[in-house]
Design a protein around this motif. Structure first.
Motif, short mmCIF file in Angstrom:
data_model
loop_
_atom_site.label_atom_id
_atom_site.label_comp_id
_atom_site.label_asym_id
_atom_site.label_seq_id
_atom_site.Cartn_x
_atom_site.Cartn_y
_atom_site.Cartn_z
N ILE A 1 -18.48 -31.00 -47.20
CA ILE A 1 -17.06 -31.03 -48.09
C ILE A 1 -17.56 -30.72 -49.65
N SER A 2 -18.09 -31.64 -50.11
CA SER A 2 -18.65 -31.87 -51.04
C SER A 2 -18.54 -30.57 -52.40
N GLU A 3 -19.61 -29.70 -51.30
CA GLU A 3 -20.65 -27.84 -51.77
C GLU A 3 -19.37 -27.35 -51.26
N ALA A 4 -18.16 -27.34 -51.33
CA ALA A 4 -17.68 -26.25 -50.97
C ALA A 4 -17.71 -25.28 -52.17
N LYS A 5 -17.26 -25.25 -53.67
CA LYS A 5 -17.21 -24.22 -54.11
C LYS A 5 -18.38 -22.98 -54.35
N ASN A 6 -19.20 -24.37 -53.97
CA ASN A 6 -21.37 -23.43 -53.95
C ASN A 6 -20.72 -22.72 -53.12
N VAL A 7 -20.70 -22.66 -51.62
CA VAL A 7 -21.07 -22.13 -51.03
C VAL A 7 -19.94 -21.23 -50.19
N VAL A 8 -18.86 -21.64 -50.35
CA VAL A 8 -17.89 -21.28 -49.63
C VAL A 8 -17.71 -19.55 -50.45
N PRO A 9 -17.97 -19.01 -51.85
CA PRO A 9 -17.49 -17.88 -51.85
C PRO A 9 -18.11 -16.71 -50.76
N SER A 10 -19.49 -16.88 -50.78
CA SER A 10 -20.55 -15.65 -50.24
C SER A 10 -20.06 -15.57 -48.74
N SER A 11 -18.70 -16.61 -47.87
CA SER A 11 -18.89 -16.58 -46.70
C SER A 11 -18.51 -15.83 -46.31
N ASP A 12 -17.94 -15.54 -44.93
CA ASP A 12 -17.11 -14.56 -44.29
C ASP A 12 -15.98 -15.67 -43.50
N ILE A 13 -16.05 -16.80 -42.99
CA ILE A 13 -15.10 -17.61 -43.03
C ILE A 13 -15.73 -19.17 -42.80
N VAL A 14 -14.67 -20.49 -43.13
CA VAL A 14 -15.27 -21.12 -43.29
C VAL A 14 -14.20 -22.29 -41.86
N LEU A 15 -15.43 -23.02 -41.77
CA LEU A 15 -14.86 -23.86 -40.82
C LEU A 15 -15.35 -25.23 -41.06
N LEU A 16 -14.33 -26.00 -40.67
CA LEU A 16 -14.33 -27.24 -40.76
C LEU A 16 -14.09 -28.41 -40.33
N GLY A 17 -15.13 -29.51 -40.17
CA GLY A 17 -15.81 -30.44 -38.66
C GLY A 17 -13.87 -31.09 -39.07
N PRO A 18 -13.84 -31.34 -37.49
CA PRO A 18 -13.03 -32.22 -37.27
C PRO A 18 -12.77 -33.26 -38.53
N GLN A 19 -13.57 -34.17 -38.86
CA GLN A 19 -13.34 -35.21 -39.76
C GLN A 19 -12.98 -34.59 -40.82
N VAL A 20 -13.18 -34.30 -41.72
CA VAL A 20 -12.57 -33.55 -42.95
C VAL A 20 -11.54 -32.44 -42.51
N ARG A 21 -10.78 -32.42 -41.53
CA ARG A 21 -9.72 -31.80 -41.87
C ARG A 21 -8.32 -32.14 -42.66
N PHE A 22 -8.84 -32.91 -42.77
CA PHE A 22 -7.73 -33.39 -44.30
C PHE A 22 -8.25 -32.88 -45.09
N ASN A 23 -8.31 -31.71 -45.78
CA ASN A 23 -8.89 -30.58 -46.86
C ASN A 23 -9.24 -29.49 -46.07
N LEU A 24 -7.85 -29.33 -45.40
CA LEU A 24 -8.07 -27.88 -45.09
C LEU A 24 -7.51 -27.21 -45.89
N LYS A 25 -5.88 -27.25 -46.87
CA LYS A 25 -5.09 -27.22 -47.55
C LYS A 25 -6.23 -26.67 -48.26
N LYS A 26 -6.54 -27.35 -49.10
CA LYS A 26 -7.30 -27.89 -50.07
C LYS A 26 -8.52 -26.81 -50.27
N ILE A 27 -9.12 -26.48 -49.17
CA ILE A 27 -9.89 -25.31 -48.99
C ILE A 27 -9.52 -23.90 -49.33
N GLN A 28 -8.09 -23.92 -48.28
CA GLN A 28 -7.82 -22.94 -48.36
C GLN A 28 -6.80 -22.54 -49.60
N ASP A 29 -6.80 -23.42 -50.17
CA ASP A 29 -5.81 -23.06 -51.84
C ASP A 29 -6.83 -22.59 -53.26
N SER A 30 -8.02 -23.43 -52.60
CA SER A 30 -9.17 -23.35 -53.90
C SER A 30 -9.67 -21.83 -53.76
#
Length: 101
Positions: free
Chosen positions: A39-68
């Motif tokens: 999850i700490s690599e999100a800012k570097n890898v998400v921009p090139s993706s079509d979809i982001v899936l979070l593992g259940p153990q980091v689901r508490f980051n959902l809003k943060k990733i959606q907002d970012s």
């Protein structure tokens, strides 16, 4: 080809699920590129993706990733699908979210 990013705590257990997703996608001739990252690599890898899936153990980051990344669809992998490494079910979710049915 759809680029799928899986984010989890350390990128380890999710890498096993990547293999299952790729196998399931191949069975139905669905062209995907799937990678797992911490999850700490999100800012570097998400921009090139079509979809982001979070593992259940980091689901508490959902809003943060959606907002970012408001232009990216972000979903949490079902805990049962994650625990049983159900690649087929995860592929179905990816297709549904991306409207690739």
């Amino acid at each position: 080809m759809r680029k799928v990013i899986l984010l989890c705590a350390a990128g380890m257990s999710t890498s096993m699920l990547v293999k299952k997703i790729v196998e399931a996608a191949k069975e139905i001739d669905y062209d995907v590129d799937v990678s797992a990252y911490s999850i700490s690599e999100a800012k570097n890898v998400v921009p090139s993706s079509d979809i982001v899936l979070l593992g259940p153990q980091v689901r508490f980051n959902l809003k943060k990733i959606q907002d970012s990344f408001p232009d990216k669809p972000v979903s949490v992998i079902d805990m049962r699908d994650y625990g049983t490494m159900n690649g087929k079910s995860v592929v179905a979710m990816i297709k549904k979210v991306l409207k690739d049915d």
